[in-house]
Design an enzyme around this catalytic site. Structure first.
Site, mmCIF file in Angstrom:
data_model
loop_
_atom_site.group_PDB
_atom_site.id
_atom_site.type_symbol
_atom_site.label_atom_id
_atom_site.label_comp_id
_atom_site.label_asym_id
_atom_site.label_seq_id
_atom_site.Cartn_x
_atom_site.Cartn_y
_atom_site.Cartn_z
ATOM 1 N N ASP A 131 37.096 49.573 -35.707
ATOM 2 C CA ASP A 131 38.438 50.064 -35.900
ATOM 3 C C ASP A 131 38.672 51.424 -35.164
ATOM 4 O O ASP A 131 38.035 51.841 -34.298
ATOM 5 C CB ASP A 131 38.491 50.602 -37.430
ATOM 6 C CG ASP A 131 37.664 51.659 -37.901
ATOM 7 O OD1 ASP A 131 37.021 52.242 -37.065
ATOM 8 O OD2 ASP A 131 37.626 52.188 -39.001
ATOM 9 N N ASP B 283 39.619 55.470 -35.766
ATOM 10 C CA ASP B 283 39.780 56.594 -36.912
ATOM 11 C C ASP B 283 40.621 57.749 -36.252
ATOM 12 O O ASP B 283 40.273 58.332 -35.250
ATOM 13 C CB ASP B 283 38.385 57.210 -37.287
ATOM 14 C CG ASP B 283 37.490 55.731 -37.525
ATOM 15 O OD1 ASP B 283 37.755 55.014 -38.875
ATOM 16 O OD2 ASP B 283 36.648 55.486 -36.790
ATOM 17 N N ASP C 27 42.163 53.626 -39.389
ATOM 18 C CA ASP C 27 42.163 54.616 -40.440
ATOM 19 C C ASP C 27 42.635 56.135 -40.127
ATOM 20 O O ASP C 27 42.230 56.639 -39.061
ATOM 21 C CB ASP C 27 40.693 54.877 -41.102
ATOM 22 C CG ASP C 27 40.125 53.673 -41.607
ATOM 23 O OD1 ASP C 27 40.779 52.762 -42.054
ATOM 24 O OD2 ASP C 27 38.686 53.592 -41.639
HETATM 25 N N1 DCP Z 1 31.601 57.482 -42.724
HETATM 26 C C1 DCP Z 1 30.792 58.006 -43.532
HETATM 27 N N2 DCP Z 1 30.550 57.342 -44.978
HETATM 28 C C2 DCP Z 1 31.124 56.302 -45.126
HETATM 29 C C3 DCP Z 1 32.158 55.607 -44.235
HETATM 30 C C4 DCP Z 1 32.400 56.539 -42.888
HETATM 31 O O1 DCP Z 1 29.910 58.998 -43.514
HETATM 32 N N3 DCP Z 1 30.954 55.627 -46.220
HETATM 33 C C5 DCP Z 1 32.005 58.440 -41.611
HETATM 34 C C6 DCP Z 1 30.998 58.124 -40.592
HETATM 35 C C7 DCP Z 1 31.743 57.157 -39.418
HETATM 36 C C8 DCP Z 1 33.139 57.612 -39.594
HETATM 37 O O2 DCP Z 1 33.236 57.837 -41.081
HETATM 38 O O3 DCP Z 1 31.132 57.262 -38.299
HETATM 39 C C9 DCP Z 1 34.000 56.394 -39.240
HETATM 40 O O4 DCP Z 1 33.677 55.261 -40.158
HETATM 41 P P1 DCP Z 1 33.588 53.797 -39.488
HETATM 42 O O5 DCP Z 1 33.109 52.919 -40.410
HETATM 43 O O6 DCP Z 1 35.087 53.570 -38.818
HETATM 44 O O7 DCP Z 1 32.332 54.005 -38.294
HETATM 45 P P2 DCP Z 1 32.502 54.355 -36.886
HETATM 46 O O8 DCP Z 1 33.802 54.704 -36.203
HETATM 47 O O9 DCP Z 1 31.409 55.209 -36.586
HETATM 48 O O10 DCP Z 1 32.121 52.956 -36.079
HETATM 49 P P3 DCP Z 1 32.944 51.633 -35.833
HETATM 50 O O11 DCP Z 1 32.925 51.489 -34.130
HETATM 51 O O12 DCP Z 1 32.191 50.336 -36.571
HETATM 52 O O13 DCP Z 1 34.473 51.771 -36.174
HETATM 53 MG MG MG Z 2 35.558 53.773 -36.573
#
Ligand code: DCP
Ligand code: MG
Length: 369
Positions: free
Chosen positions: A203, A205, A293
């Site tokens: 996604d 963010d 998000d």
């Molecule tokens: N996050 C967190 N705890 C959660 C959900 C999210 O600490 N339960 C934080 C850490 C993540 C960030 O929010 O890095 C963004 O969540 P994503 O699920 O979008 O994860 P990423 O952006 O790191 O990876 P992706 O490439 O899968 O979107």
């Molecule tokens: Mg993400």
């Protein structure tokens, strides 16, 4: 203060390691992730975390592990993780991992949880009812799909495909135009995996707020309204703020923060993406669906939100664990609290938070723990 880790020693805390997107030990970390996820599906949290910690340590190494002996001084590696590494070094694969990958239950739970809005609980429920495929789920009478899951199935092909950097930039431009029409004092910042320098994400963010304290309250509502008017909104789940400034930072790690946020699916036109869409759509349409998000903290909490949403998850988990165990402080996406002094510590930048914690600053692209 407790003594810092000696030079060259790998810290047990991910927030004291520099981990770029380059991973020299992918053969091991991919295997560990399969095992971790399987323990997660079976709700064996301790072992799940142990394998994620081990993977995170190996990801931080600027060298490839070529023998188990070379890992003896590393933290977070136990008997089980070492046995798996040994197998991979000897046979090029792990039989335990292969058994899991060929396991029907594991395959099915992985398939179901890949749908937006379907968590491990729902996936398990469907599996227990004998469902094994999407067509089984969709044909099953009496299965109620919520709005999120309906959109998840509707846009499955698009949103299960990775988002590219160019696509993320195009989404950024759309959000940027929308917020700046609403307020000239808007603050928009990319966060999550793309801020850590990843080439692809599941996604995109963003933090969306305004310099005028309090005005962020209705900002996301206006952004969603604007996207809808432009015909770009395919799905929106808005959660109003439940943020309470007097509350101490949460002890629980997995708890989401209390700021206003929304989980969106946007329609991204290929013409807006530099170099076009990542891959031509099978049905010849010139757009794709993208998961986005948005989170909207008050401006004085921007640094905490940025640190919390930049990730990675392991980096976040260990920042909080380090704060609690090594500094007697509580950290979450809203605030930092010093339990000894009984006071909240303010921060204008992420650097301020690292300073309060007595940690060396780790750049966003070094937080891929
Ligand atoms: N996050 C967190 N705890 C959660 C959900 C999210 O600490 N339960 C934080 C850490 C993540 C960030 O929010 O890095 C963004 O969540 P994503 O699920 O979008 O994860 P990423 O952006 O790191 O990876 P992706 O490439 O899968 O979107
Ligand atoms: Mg993400």
């Amino acid at each position: 203060a407790p003594k810092a880790a000696p030079v060259n020693e790998v810290s047990q805390y991910a927030c004291q390691r520099r981990t770029t997107v380059e991973n020299n030990n992918r053969i091991f970390t991919d295997a560990f992730e399969v095992l971790a996820e399987n323990y997660e599906f079976n709700e064996i949290e301790g072992r799940c975390l142990a394998f994620r910690r081990a993977a995170s340590v190996l990801k931080s190494l600027p060298w490839a592990v070529r023998s188990v002996g070379a890992t003896l001084d590393l933290p977070c590696l136990g008997e089980h993780t070492t046995a798996v590494m040994k197998e991979i070094l000897q046979y090029g694969r792990s039989f335990e991992v292969e058994k899991i990958l060929s396991d029907e239950r594991c395959q099915t739970l992985k398939l179901f949880t890949s749908v937006f809005g379907v968590g491990p609980k729902t996936a398990e429920k469907w599996y227990r009812r004998g469902l094994r495929s999407f067509s089984d789920v969709l044909a099953q009478p009496g299965i109620h799909l919520n709005r999120m899951q309906q959109s998840g199935f509707l846009h499955y092909g698009d949103i299960s495909r990775a988002v590219s950097k160019a696509e993320a930039r195009a989404v950024g431009n759309i959000i940027d135009e929308a917020v700046h029409v609403i307020t000239p004092n808007a603050i928009l910042a990319l966060t999550g995996g793309f801020r850590r320098g990843k080439d692809f994400g599941h996604d995109v963010d963003f933090i969306v707020t305004t310099t005028e304290l309090g005005k962020e309250k209705n900002l996301l509502i206006s952004v969603i309204e604007s996207l809808k008017k432009q015909g770009l909104l395919l799905f929106s789940d808005y959660q109003a703020s439940t943020f309470d400034i007097s509350k101490l930072p949460s002890h629980r790690f997995e708890a989401m923060d209390h700021f206003a946020k929304c989980f969106l699916i946007l329609r991204l036109e290929g013409s807006r993406v530099e170099g076009g869409l990542q891959r031509a759509q099978a049905d010849g349409r010139g757009w794709r669906a993208v998961r986005v998000d948005l989170v909207s903290p008050p401006a004085d909490r921007f640094a905490f939100t940025m640190l919390g949403w930049t990730g990675s998850r392991m980096f976040e988990r260990d920042l909080r664990r380090f704060a609690r165990l090594e500094r007697q402080m509580l950290l979450d996406n809203h605030a930092l609290y010093d339990k000894t002094k009984k006071e909240f510590l303010t921060a204008a930048t992420e650097k301020d938070i690292f300073d309060h914690l007595g940690l060396e600053y780790i750049e966003p692209w070094q937080r891929n723990a």
